[in-house]
Write a protein that holds these residues in place. Structure first.
Motif, PDB file in Angstrom:
ATOM      1  N   MET A  15      -2.460  -6.682   1.170  1.00 54.47           N
ATOM      2  CA  MET A  15      -1.986  -7.525   0.077  1.00 54.47           C
ATOM      3  C   MET A  15      -2.664  -8.878   0.231  1.00 54.47           C
ATOM      4  O   MET A  15      -2.296  -9.669   1.102  1.00 54.47           O
ATOM      5  N   GLY A  16      -3.696  -9.100  -0.556  1.00 54.55           N
ATOM      6  CA  GLY A  16      -4.468 -10.334  -0.408  1.00 54.55           C
ATOM      7  C   GLY A  16      -5.180 -10.322   0.924  1.00 54.55           C
ATOM      8  O   GLY A  16      -5.912  -9.394   1.243  1.00 54.55           O
ATOM      9  N   ASP A  17      -4.933 -11.350   1.759  1.00 58.06           N
ATOM     10  CA  ASP A  17      -5.560 -11.385   3.074  1.00 58.06           C
ATOM     11  C   ASP A  17      -4.640 -10.839   4.166  1.00 58.06           C
ATOM     12  O   ASP A  17      -4.983 -10.869   5.338  1.00 58.06           O
ATOM     13  N   ARG A  18      -3.477 -10.324   3.786  1.00 56.04           N
ATOM     14  CA  ARG A  18      -2.547  -9.727   4.751  1.00 56.04           C
ATOM     15  C   ARG A  18      -2.856  -8.248   4.925  1.00 56.04           C
ATOM     16  O   ARG A  18      -2.938  -7.504   3.955  1.00 56.04           O
ATOM     17  N   ILE A  19      -3.016  -7.838   6.172  1.00 50.24           N
ATOM     18  CA  ILE A  19      -3.184  -6.428   6.499  1.00 50.24           C
ATOM     19  C   ILE A  19      -1.956  -6.013   7.288  1.00 50.24           C
ATOM     20  O   ILE A  19      -1.657  -6.594   8.324  1.00 50.24           O
ATOM     21  N   MET A  20      -1.239  -5.011   6.788  1.00 48.67           N
ATOM     22  CA  MET A  20       0.041  -4.634   7.370  1.00 48.67           C
ATOM     23  C   MET A  20       0.028  -3.169   7.787  1.00 48.67           C
ATOM     24  O   MET A  20      -0.348  -2.312   6.989  1.00 48.67           O
ATOM     25  N   GLN A  21       0.442  -2.925   9.029  1.00 52.27           N
ATOM     26  CA  GLN A  21       0.553  -1.547   9.488  1.00 52.27           C
ATOM     27  C   GLN A  21       1.964  -1.041   9.234  1.00 52.27           C
ATOM     28  O   GLN A  21       2.922  -1.804   9.258  1.00 52.27           O
ATOM     29  N   ILE A  22       2.092   0.249   9.004  1.00 53.88           N
ATOM     30  CA  ILE A  22       3.391   0.865   8.754  1.00 53.88           C
ATOM     31  C   ILE A  22       4.089   1.070  10.086  1.00 53.88           C
ATOM     32  O   ILE A  22       3.545   1.691  10.995  1.00 53.88           O
ATOM     33  N   VAL A  23       5.303   0.525  10.215  1.00 49.41           N
ATOM     34  CA  VAL A  23       6.090   0.640  11.432  1.00 49.41           C
ATOM     35  C   VAL A  23       7.124   1.749  11.288  1.00 49.41           C
ATOM     36  O   VAL A  23       7.381   2.501  12.221  1.00 49.41           O
ATOM     37  N   ALA A  24       7.730   1.868  10.109  1.00 49.70           N
ATOM     38  CA  ALA A  24       8.733   2.899   9.846  1.00 49.70           C
ATOM     39  C   ALA A  24       8.599   3.360   8.404  1.00 49.70           C
ATOM     40  O   ALA A  24       8.333   2.577   7.512  1.00 49.70           O
ATOM     41  N   GLY A  25       8.812   4.629   8.204  1.00 47.79           N
ATOM     42  CA  GLY A  25       8.730   5.192   6.862  1.00 47.79           C
ATOM     43  C   GLY A  25       7.552   6.136   6.758  1.00 47.79           C
ATOM     44  O   GLY A  25       6.839   6.353   7.734  1.00 47.79           O
ATOM     45  N   PRO A  26       7.349   6.708   5.648  1.00 41.75           N
ATOM     46  CA  PRO A  26       8.038   6.444   4.392  1.00 41.75           C
ATOM     47  C   PRO A  26       9.423   7.076   4.340  1.00 41.75           C
ATOM     48  O   PRO A  26       9.606   8.194   4.798  1.00 41.75           O
TER      49      PRO A  26
END
Length: 113
Positions: free
Chosen positions: A79-90
């Motif tokens: 999202m924009g310059d944020r890179i986020m790893q999935i911790v829980a889910g889906p």
């Protein structure tokens, strides 16, 4: 789940492994899909921790989106310059109405200069 809550455009990317002999850890990412989602950040006071002797500022967030088949925990959100790893889910919301994830963005704490 109201459509008006999905106010952020995010990219969901999947890993492409590098299967060469010396390519360990050098895989690429490719676009899986772009969607509108709801991103809610956790309170900052709860997002700092000490990991393996290094102070990391983790920015945990909750992400909700319409149901999409094929999203797996090894993917990441951008999202924009944020890179986020999935911790829980889906986690499935309703009967295939939506998906919910817990994600974290890692950055070293302190002055990056």
């Amino acid at each position: 789940m109201k459509a008006s809550n999905f106010d952020r455009r995010i990219r969901i990317e999947r890993p492409i492994p590098d299967n060469s002999f010396d390519g360990a850890g050098s895989g690429e990412w490719e676009l899986f899909v772009e969607v509108f989602a709801q991103v809610q950040d956790a309170l900052p006071s709860r997002s700092e921790r000490l990991g393996e002797g290094i102070n990391l500022a983790a920015r945990p967030s909750r992400v909700r989106m319409w149901y999409i088949d094929g999203v797996t925990p090894d993917m990441r959100f951008v999202m924009g310059d944020r890179i986020m790893q999935i911790v829980a889910g889906p986690a499935e919301v309703g009967r295939r109405e939506g998906l919910e994830f817990v994600v974290e963005e890692y950055r070293p704490a302190g002055n990056p200069a």
